[in-house]
Design an enzyme around this catalytic site. Structure first.
Site, mmCIF file in Angstrom:
data_model
loop_
_atom_site.group_PDB
_atom_site.id
_atom_site.type_symbol
_atom_site.label_atom_id
_atom_site.label_comp_id
_atom_site.label_asym_id
_atom_site.label_seq_id
_atom_site.Cartn_x
_atom_site.Cartn_y
_atom_site.Cartn_z
ATOM 1 N N GLU A 21 -0.254 -8.577 94.181
ATOM 2 C CA GLU A 21 -0.855 -7.398 95.459
ATOM 3 C C GLU A 21 -1.783 -8.462 95.642
ATOM 4 O O GLU A 21 -3.599 -7.712 95.746
ATOM 5 C CB GLU A 21 -0.850 -6.763 94.534
ATOM 6 C CG GLU A 21 -1.346 -5.536 95.182
ATOM 7 C CD GLU A 21 -1.856 -3.797 94.756
ATOM 8 O OE1 GLU A 21 -2.009 -3.072 95.131
ATOM 9 O OE2 GLU A 21 -2.387 -4.334 93.840
ATOM 10 N N LYS A 30 3.409 -6.821 95.682
ATOM 11 C CA LYS A 30 3.181 -5.384 96.050
ATOM 12 C C LYS A 30 2.223 -5.982 97.229
ATOM 13 O O LYS A 30 1.259 -6.437 97.279
ATOM 14 C CB LYS A 30 2.627 -5.178 95.083
ATOM 15 C CG LYS A 30 2.142 -3.362 95.063
ATOM 16 C CD LYS A 30 1.150 -2.656 93.894
ATOM 17 C CE LYS A 30 0.968 -1.268 94.368
ATOM 18 N NZ LYS A 30 0.389 -0.262 93.094
#
Length: 293
Positions: free
Chosen positions: A174, A211
């Site tokens: 992420e 993500k």
């Protein structure tokens, strides 16, 4: 269908319930518990764990629409009905449990916030597997333009991801681009290049999930979604409200939600169980619809 196949192919979205120390006071305030209602981190975490358990055990929280959920360590360590919470999620609800393994962000430097070093990671991963955890998540933040900074930030993410994959868990990478970043689109374009370079260099059976911030250009992440080393590409809400996040997500084919603030929007501690579940069910339907569009 095994767990990896489910994560890759099943329609649904990820409910992110992994608020950390920095974001927890805001989460609780939106839930109706101000900072004046508790003293110290222990009391704060007890309140947020109670909120999470209320969500996880609500009738609307089921594998019908929810593919996986991201858990904070303190929540993942708890039991439900005599079973480790991660195993209960999978065995009873068919929801994949994912553990947040980063311990926070370093101070910003040249627009980048790298992850703090993660101590005892191998021990954490071994214990996570014992409790039924499927994958992990770790977050860093890009708040300004720096070509070298973005490269170094992605390198840090993938170095940890390779270690996590070697332990048998699926890592979610992420590298968030802040929605307030002055050069958000430029950073997103460079981020795709750096992620692609690291994906192309992976060896063995290593695969990752991503993500990413909802992009300014629709379908910016198309090539990443189709990359053979990527299990799934998910979207963080990043400060957009639920309506904005769902509209942006629906415009990006192949991405699914991994929302936190937008997922818990409208939930309050003083709501009756019936009202609480109705609001949660409405959010789940909206986010699911945006994820499968």
């Amino acid at each position: 269908m095994n767990r990896t196949d489910q994560f890759q192919r099943k329609p649904g979205f990820i409910a992110a319930l992994d608020q950390s120390g920095g974001s927890t006071p805001g989460t609780l305030a939106r839930y109706g518990i101000p900072e004046t209602a508790y003293q110290g981190d222990e009391a704060m975490y007890e309140h947020v764990h109670s909120m999470r358990i209320r969500i996880l055990t609500a009738p609307a929280f089921s594998g019908q629409h929810i593919l996986a959920t991201i858990l904070f360590q303190g929540t993942a360590d708890r039991d439900v009905n005599g079973s480790p919470l991660p195993r209960w999620l999978w065995d009873e609800l068919g929801i994949l449990p994912i553990l947040k393994v980063d311990i926070g962000l370093a101070d910003a430097k040249d627009g980048m916030q790298f992850m703090l070093p993660i101590p005892d990671l191998d021990d954490t991963l071994a214990a996570a597997r014992e409790r039924g955890i499927f994958g992990t998540k770790m977050r860093s933040v890009i708040a300004g333009w720096s070509e070298d900074g973005i490269r170094a930030l992605v390198d840090q993410q993938f170095d940890y991801a390779c270690r996590i994959s070697a332990c048998g868990l699926v890592p979610i990478v992420e590298p968030e681009v802040s929605i307030s970043c002055p050069e958000k689109q430029r950073c997103e374009e460079r981020l795709v290049e750096e992620i692609t370079s690291r994906l192309d260099a992976l060896t063995g059976t290593t695969r990752v999930a991503l993500k990413l911030t909802l992009p300014d250009i629709d379908n910016q992440y198309k090539d990443l979604i189709q990359h053979p080393r990527v299990v799934r590409v998910t979207a963080l809400s990043g400060g957009y409200d639920q309506d904005q996040a769902c509209r942006r997500l629906a415009a990006n084919t192949g991405m699914i939600a991994s929302f936190s603030r937008a997922f818990t929007e409208g939930l309050r501690v003083d709501q009756s169980d019936e009202e609480f579940n109705e609001i949660l069910a409405s959010s789940i339907r909206s986010i699911y619809a945006a994820s499968i569009t």
